[in-house]
Write a protein that holds these residues in place. Structure first.
Motif, PDB file in Angstrom:
ATOM      1  N   GLY A 149      17.064   2.554   1.310  1.00 57.04           N
ATOM      2  CA  GLY A 149      17.708   1.454   1.995  1.00 57.04           C
ATOM      3  C   GLY A 149      18.627   0.687   1.059  1.00 57.04           C
ATOM      4  N   ALA A 150      19.319  -0.311   1.603  1.00 53.75           N
ATOM      5  CA  ALA A 150      20.278  -1.063   0.827  1.00 53.75           C
ATOM      6  C   ALA A 150      19.605  -1.970  -0.177  1.00 53.75           C
ATOM      7  N   GLY A 151      18.436  -2.472   0.160  1.00 45.99           N
ATOM      8  CA  GLY A 151      17.748  -3.406  -0.725  1.00 45.99           C
ATOM      9  C   GLY A 151      16.256  -3.198  -0.604  1.00 45.99           C
ATOM     10  N   VAL A 152      15.513  -4.043  -1.319  1.00 41.86           N
ATOM     11  CA  VAL A 152      14.060  -4.009  -1.232  1.00 41.86           C
ATOM     12  C   VAL A 152      13.633  -4.691   0.068  1.00 41.86           C
ATOM     13  N   SER A 153      12.821  -4.024   0.833  1.00 41.38           N
ATOM     14  CA  SER A 153      12.397  -4.549   2.120  1.00 41.38           C
ATOM     15  C   SER A 153      10.904  -4.838   2.097  1.00 41.38           C
ATOM     16  N   GLN A 154      10.533  -6.039   2.537  1.00 45.75           N
ATOM     17  CA  GLN A 154       9.123  -6.402   2.594  1.00 45.75           C
ATOM     18  C   GLN A 154       8.757  -6.786   4.021  1.00 45.75           C
ATOM     19  N   SER A 155       7.538  -6.425   4.378  1.00 45.01           N
ATOM     20  CA  SER A 155       7.056  -6.806   5.711  1.00 45.01           C
ATOM     21  C   SER A 155       5.561  -7.080   5.671  1.00 45.01           C
ATOM     22  N   PRO A 156       5.063  -7.994   6.528  1.00 43.20           N
ATOM     23  CA  PRO A 156       5.880  -8.876   7.354  1.00 43.20           C
ATOM     24  C   PRO A 156       6.542  -9.961   6.501  1.00 43.20           C
ATOM     25  N   SER A 157       7.463 -10.701   7.068  1.00 43.61           N
ATOM     26  CA  SER A 157       8.080 -11.795   6.319  1.00 43.61           C
ATOM     27  C   SER A 157       7.144 -12.996   6.264  1.00 43.61           C
ATOM     28  N   ASN A 158       6.338 -13.151   7.294  1.00 42.22           N
ATOM     29  CA  ASN A 158       5.339 -14.218   7.341  1.00 42.22           C
ATOM     30  C   ASN A 158       4.036 -13.653   7.885  1.00 42.22           C
ATOM     31  N   LYS A 159       2.928 -14.109   7.323  1.00 48.53           N
ATOM     32  CA  LYS A 159       1.626 -13.675   7.790  1.00 48.53           C
ATOM     33  C   LYS A 159       0.664 -14.858   7.758  1.00 48.53           C
ATOM     34  N   VAL A 160       0.091 -15.150   8.907  1.00 50.21           N
ATOM     35  CA  VAL A 160      -0.929 -16.190   8.982  1.00 50.21           C
ATOM     36  C   VAL A 160      -2.242 -15.511   9.315  1.00 50.21           C
ATOM     37  N   THR A 161      -3.253 -15.796   8.537  1.00 55.64           N
ATOM     38  CA  THR A 161      -4.535 -15.151   8.750  1.00 55.64           C
ATOM     39  C   THR A 161      -5.658 -16.160   8.574  1.00 55.64           C
ATOM     40  N   GLU A 162      -6.823 -15.772   9.050  1.00 54.04           N
ATOM     41  CA  GLU A 162      -7.989 -16.634   8.886  1.00 54.04           C
ATOM     42  C   GLU A 162      -8.735 -16.254   7.615  1.00 54.04           C
ATOM     43  N   LYS A 163      -9.331 -17.231   7.022  1.00 48.05           N
ATOM     44  CA  LYS A 163     -10.140 -16.996   5.829  1.00 48.05           C
ATOM     45  C   LYS A 163     -11.169 -15.900   6.101  1.00 48.05           C
ATOM     46  N   GLY A 164     -11.267 -14.966   5.156  1.00 50.82           N
ATOM     47  CA  GLY A 164     -12.239 -13.894   5.278  1.00 50.82           C
ATOM     48  C   GLY A 164     -11.674 -12.593   5.835  1.00 50.82           C
ATOM     49  N   LYS A 165     -10.485 -12.668   6.431  1.00 52.93           N
ATOM     50  CA  LYS A 165      -9.863 -11.459   6.969  1.00 52.93           C
ATOM     51  C   LYS A 165      -9.144 -10.701   5.855  1.00 52.93           C
ATOM     52  N   ASP A 166      -8.920  -9.408   6.091  1.00 54.96           N
ATOM     53  CA  ASP A 166      -8.145  -8.588   5.173  1.00 54.96           C
ATOM     54  C   ASP A 166      -6.683  -8.582   5.617  1.00 54.96           C
ATOM     55  N   VAL A 167      -5.768  -8.502   4.642  1.00 54.94           N
ATOM     56  CA  VAL A 167      -4.343  -8.393   4.982  1.00 54.94           C
ATOM     57  C   VAL A 167      -3.706  -7.283   4.159  1.00 54.94           C
ATOM     58  N   GLU A 168      -2.656  -6.703   4.731  1.00 55.17           N
ATOM     59  CA  GLU A 168      -1.872  -5.687   4.024  1.00 55.17           C
ATOM     60  C   GLU A 168      -0.411  -6.104   4.026  1.00 55.17           C
ATOM     61  N   LEU A 169       0.183  -6.082   2.855  1.00 53.22           N
ATOM     62  CA  LEU A 169       1.589  -6.434   2.702  1.00 53.22           C
ATOM     63  C   LEU A 169       2.333  -5.184   2.241  1.00 53.22           C
ATOM     64  N   ARG A 170       3.512  -4.983   2.825  1.00 57.41           N
ATOM     65  CA  ARG A 170       4.217  -3.738   2.565  1.00 57.41           C
ATOM     66  C   ARG A 170       5.514  -3.977   1.812  1.00 57.41           C
ATOM     67  N   CYS A 171       5.852  -3.023   0.951  1.00 57.29           N
ATOM     68  CA  CYS A 171       7.107  -3.100   0.202  1.00 57.29           C
ATOM     69  C   CYS A 171       7.788  -1.733   0.219  1.00 57.29           C
ATOM     70  N   ASP A 172       9.055  -1.729   0.654  1.00 65.18           N
ATOM     71  CA  ASP A 172       9.899  -0.540   0.595  1.00 65.18           C
ATOM     72  C   ASP A 172      10.926  -0.758  -0.505  1.00 65.18           C
ATOM     73  N   PRO A 173      10.801  -0.050  -1.630  1.00 66.57           N
ATOM     74  CA  PRO A 173      11.742  -0.288  -2.725  1.00 66.57           C
ATOM     75  C   PRO A 173      13.103   0.337  -2.431  1.00 66.57           C
ATOM     76  N   ILE A 174      14.057   0.049  -3.296  1.00 69.45           N
ATOM     77  CA  ILE A 174      15.361   0.691  -3.192  1.00 69.45           C
ATOM     78  C   ILE A 174      15.192   2.181  -3.461  1.00 69.45           C
ATOM     79  N   SER A 175      15.852   2.990  -2.660  1.00 73.51           N
ATOM     80  CA  SER A 175      15.723   4.434  -2.791  1.00 73.51           C
ATOM     81  C   SER A 175      16.086   4.888  -4.206  1.00 73.51           C
ATOM     82  N   GLY A 176      15.199   5.687  -4.790  1.00 76.27           N
ATOM     83  CA  GLY A 176      15.456   6.209  -6.124  1.00 76.27           C
ATOM     84  C   GLY A 176      14.895   5.366  -7.249  1.00 76.27           C
TER      85      GLY A 176
END
Lengths: 110, 120
Positions: free
Chosen positions: B1-28
């Motif tokens: 892609g053109a730049g580094v992409s992260q998702s989600p941009s915002n995440k609200v969660t409750e204490k005790g829950k698990d979360v996953e954050l994603r990162c798509d780096p620049i190709s190559g």
């Protein structure tokens, strides 16, 4: 433990003033010193310095590295309100691990 | 892609829950970094991947934090049993492949816009 220390932590000046931001570092197997500007979200790259005593310049911004004394400065002349941001200093080692300081929050008053 | 992409941009969660954050780096780009930034603070190093080498996990604050990078590209940062002090912006950055762009280019990081995590 590697560390990067920036000073001051915050700075407020008037438009047109010149500012100097400081960065000292202790990085094992040091290779490079980097400066970034962060306005709202992603930091954007300003300078990378690897050689001591050689000034890098871009418009009103300039930076120099002193590898003997383990510090760098970032100068901004004739400041403008658009220069208001957090300025981040980072040290990189030969394995490309990069450690950041806490940043200097700069606010330019009109 | 053109730049580094992260998702989600915002995440609200409750204490005790698990979360996953994603990162798509620049190709190559073979180097990938995760940082955490609390309000008004600098970037706290979390973890660093370089090609196929074992990741440098020295910055992970506790064993609730883990990260993986599949196929040398996309990375996921997982926080288990989230706590309120985990609330921060999580930034991902990537750097060019070793041997390309010259010596100087290898340490320059390109950042994503971050994921703002709020733990209630």
């Amino acid at each position: 433990e590697d560390k990067v220390v920036q000073s001051p932590l915050s700075l407020v000046v008037h438009e047109g003033d010149t500012v100097t931001l400081n960065c000292s570092y202790e990085v094992t197997n040091f290779r490079s010193l980097l400066w970034y500007k962060q306005e709202k979200k992603a930091p954007t790259f300003l300078f990378m310095l690897t050689s001591s005593g050689i000034e890098k310049k871009s418009g009103r911004l300039s930076s120099i590295l002193d590898k003997k004394e383990l510090f760098s400065i970032l100068n901004i002349t004739a400041t403008q309100t658009g220069d208001s941001a957090i300025y981040l200093c980072a040290g990189g080692d030969r394995d490309d691990k990069i450690i950041f300081g806490k940043g200097t929050r700069l606010h330019i008053l009109p | 892609g053109a730049g580094v992409s992260q998702s989600p941009s915002n995440k609200v969660t409750e204490k005790g829950k698990d979360v996953e954050l994603r990162c798509d780096p620049i190709s190559g780009h073979t180097a990938l970094y995760w940082y955490r930034q609390s309000l008004g603070q600098g970037l706290e190093f979390l973890i660093y991947f370089q090609g196929n080498s074992a990741p440098d996990k020295s910055g992970l604050p506790s064993d609730r934090f883990s990260a993986e990078r599949t196929g040398g590209s996309v990375s996921t940062l997982t926080i288990q049993r989230t706590q309120q002090e985990d609330s921060a912006v999580y930034l991902c950055a990537s750097s060019p492949r070793r041997g390309t762009g010259g010596y100087q280019a290898k340490n320059i990081q390109y950042f994503g816009a971050g994921t703002r995590l709020s733990v209630l």
